[in-house]
Design an enzyme around this catalytic site. Sequence first.
Site, PDB file in Angstrom:
ATOM      1  N   SER A   1       0.800  -1.222   0.000  1.00  0.00           N
ATOM      2  CA  SER A   1       0.000   0.000   0.000  1.00  0.00           C
ATOM      3  C   SER A   1       0.836   1.278   0.000  1.00  0.00           C
ATOM      4  O   SER A   1       0.369   2.305  -0.470  1.00  0.00           O
ATOM      5  CB  SER A   1      -0.952   0.003   1.196  1.00  0.00           C
ATOM      6  OG  SER A   1      -0.253  -0.191   2.398  1.00  0.00           O
TER       7      SER A   1
ATOM      8  N   HIS B   1      -4.952  -2.698  -3.305  1.00  0.00           N
ATOM      9  CA  HIS B   1      -4.442  -1.727  -4.289  1.00  0.00           C
ATOM     10  C   HIS B   1      -4.247  -2.320  -5.677  1.00  0.00           C
ATOM     11  O   HIS B   1      -3.827  -1.620  -6.593  1.00  0.00           O
ATOM     12  CB  HIS B   1      -3.150  -1.102  -3.769  1.00  0.00           C
ATOM     13  CG  HIS B   1      -3.347  -0.441  -2.441  1.00  0.00           C
ATOM     14  ND1 HIS B   1      -3.812   0.836  -2.303  1.00  0.00           N
ATOM     15  CD2 HIS B   1      -3.221  -0.927  -1.185  1.00  0.00           C
ATOM     16  CE1 HIS B   1      -3.936   1.123  -1.029  1.00  0.00           C
ATOM     17  NE2 HIS B   1      -3.590   0.073  -0.319  1.00  0.00           N
TER      18      HIS B   1
ATOM     19  N   LYS C   1     -11.685   1.570  -2.734  1.00  0.00           N
ATOM     20  CA  LYS C   1     -10.557   2.152  -3.466  1.00  0.00           C
ATOM     21  C   LYS C   1     -10.927   2.178  -4.953  1.00  0.00           C
ATOM     22  O   LYS C   1     -11.757   2.988  -5.339  1.00  0.00           O
ATOM     23  CB  LYS C   1      -9.295   1.384  -3.104  1.00  0.00           C
ATOM     24  CG  LYS C   1      -8.919   1.732  -1.653  1.00  0.00           C
ATOM     25  CD  LYS C   1      -7.845   0.921  -1.022  1.00  0.00           C
ATOM     26  CE  LYS C   1      -7.645   1.427   0.414  1.00  0.00           C
ATOM     27  NZ  LYS C   1      -6.971   0.481   1.276  1.00  0.00           N
TER      28      LYS C   1
HETATM   29  C1  LIG Z   1      -7.122   0.403   2.756  1.00  0.00           C
HETATM   30  C2  LIG Z   1      -6.596  -0.952   3.079  1.00  0.00           C
HETATM   31  C3  LIG Z   1      -7.298  -1.817   3.897  1.00  0.00           C
HETATM   32  C4  LIG Z   1      -8.521  -1.389   4.636  1.00  0.00           C
HETATM   33  O1  LIG Z   1      -9.611  -1.326   3.805  1.00  0.00           O
HETATM   34  P1  LIG Z   1     -10.844  -0.386   4.237  1.00  0.00           P
HETATM   35  O2  LIG Z   1     -11.944  -0.833   3.383  1.00  0.00           O
HETATM   36  O3  LIG Z   1     -10.373   1.003   3.978  1.00  0.00           O
HETATM   37  O4  LIG Z   1     -11.055  -0.643   5.697  1.00  0.00           O
HETATM   38  C5  LIG Z   1      -6.832  -3.087   4.060  1.00  0.00           C
HETATM   39  N1  LIG Z   1      -5.683  -3.480   3.476  1.00  0.00           N
HETATM   40  C6  LIG Z   1      -4.952  -2.664   2.710  1.00  0.00           C
HETATM   41  C7  LIG Z   1      -3.685  -3.162   2.098  1.00  0.00           C
HETATM   42  C8  LIG Z   1      -5.373  -1.367   2.501  1.00  0.00           C
HETATM   43  O5  LIG Z   1      -4.643  -0.541   1.779  1.00  0.00           O
END
Ligand SMILES: *Cc1c(COP(=O)(O)O)cnc(C)c1O
Length: 399
Positions: free
Chosen positions: A183, A211, A242
Amino acid sequence: MHPLTQLERGLAQLDAQHLRRRRRIVDTPCTPHIKADGKPTLAFASNDYLGLAAHPAVVAALIEGARRYGAGSGASHLISGHSRAHAQLEEALAEFMAPHLVEPRALYFCTGYMANLATISALAGKDAEVFSEALNHASLIDGARLSRANVKVYPHGDVAALAALLEASQAETKLIVTDGVFSMDGDIGPLPALLALAEKHCAWLIVDDAHGFGVLGENGRGVFEHFAMRSPNLVIIGTLGKAAGVGGAFVAAHATVIEWLVNRARPYIFTTAAAPAQAHALLTSLALIRGDEGRARRTHLQALIAQLRDSLDLQHWQHIASPTAVQPVILGENAAALHAAAGLAEAGLWVPAIRPPTVPAGTSRLRISLSAAHTAGDVATLASAVNRLDRDWTGTRHG
Ligand SMILES: *Cc1c(COP(=O)(O)O)cnc(C)c1O
């Protein structure tokens, strides 16, 4: 000491270490050109990699979902909160990820954080061993903690170190846990090698592709499609706030894994289901991701990634050119990253400074995140501002 005084001292310490966090208020939808704290800003800060968060079709589906199902689910999934929209989304996700699984089924969660807590804690009992990659997201680390399993951390990308740990393990239940795309670095994990180890050692391979989902692969199925992986040992986690532009997350795996989670995963069982409208909107996101529009958006995003790589020309800082939308520029010190982010903010640009504990100490950075909603002109504006700040950089005390 009064507990408030303890907190005040703790916050003062964060200030001294340049680790205090502040939030900006955004008045506009999530697009590249937003209003943040009242000022027009060109943002490279969100994880809306395909530009779906404000897509008219997705917004219309959210509204239609609210008309059809109301504002809230009213209960947890196991009581009465599991709506037709949730069920349809789970079917669509299972079908989408089917090329990578055996007897595929999917489960929708309110957030990725909860999906990770739920999956790891339900699959790892306290006698299990969890093999956790050093740069894993906080939610994977917390999931392992919640499981009370024995946790072994292996160095970033180090397949040989992981193999040695697995060889030495006596545990009946083993979980290899990793980000698909990291990330904060944007690089892709060595997943085929990890899967071979998982199959050899009868372990689960749990991959959080927050991601990569939507971004990588011809059809947007993420790292699994990128590497053409398929296995009953694979547990896929994708987030939907995302690239999918809405919110929530899913776990896709063999039907038996999903049945186990429904019955045993406390972060799934003991929480109110997300609004059905959200699941309804995600059906539209998913159709966009896997269709021609998603493909065109991924192609444009890849062109922007190449453009940034070719146009950044840095002397003091280090750009880690990644194959994904996450493009870090490493500065090192916390104060340096904050100072650089402030310099960009003066130029009307928003690139967040990322500091510990999100990244290891000494690797504070600007995290540029690109989106298919950006134009080549947006990226040119960013690159010239970053190049100029880097060229004039004399450290943090100056200016
Ligand atoms: C953003 C993220 C999460 C958390 O996801 P949310 O839906 O925002 O709680 C989990 N793992 C990774 C690698 C992330 O980047």
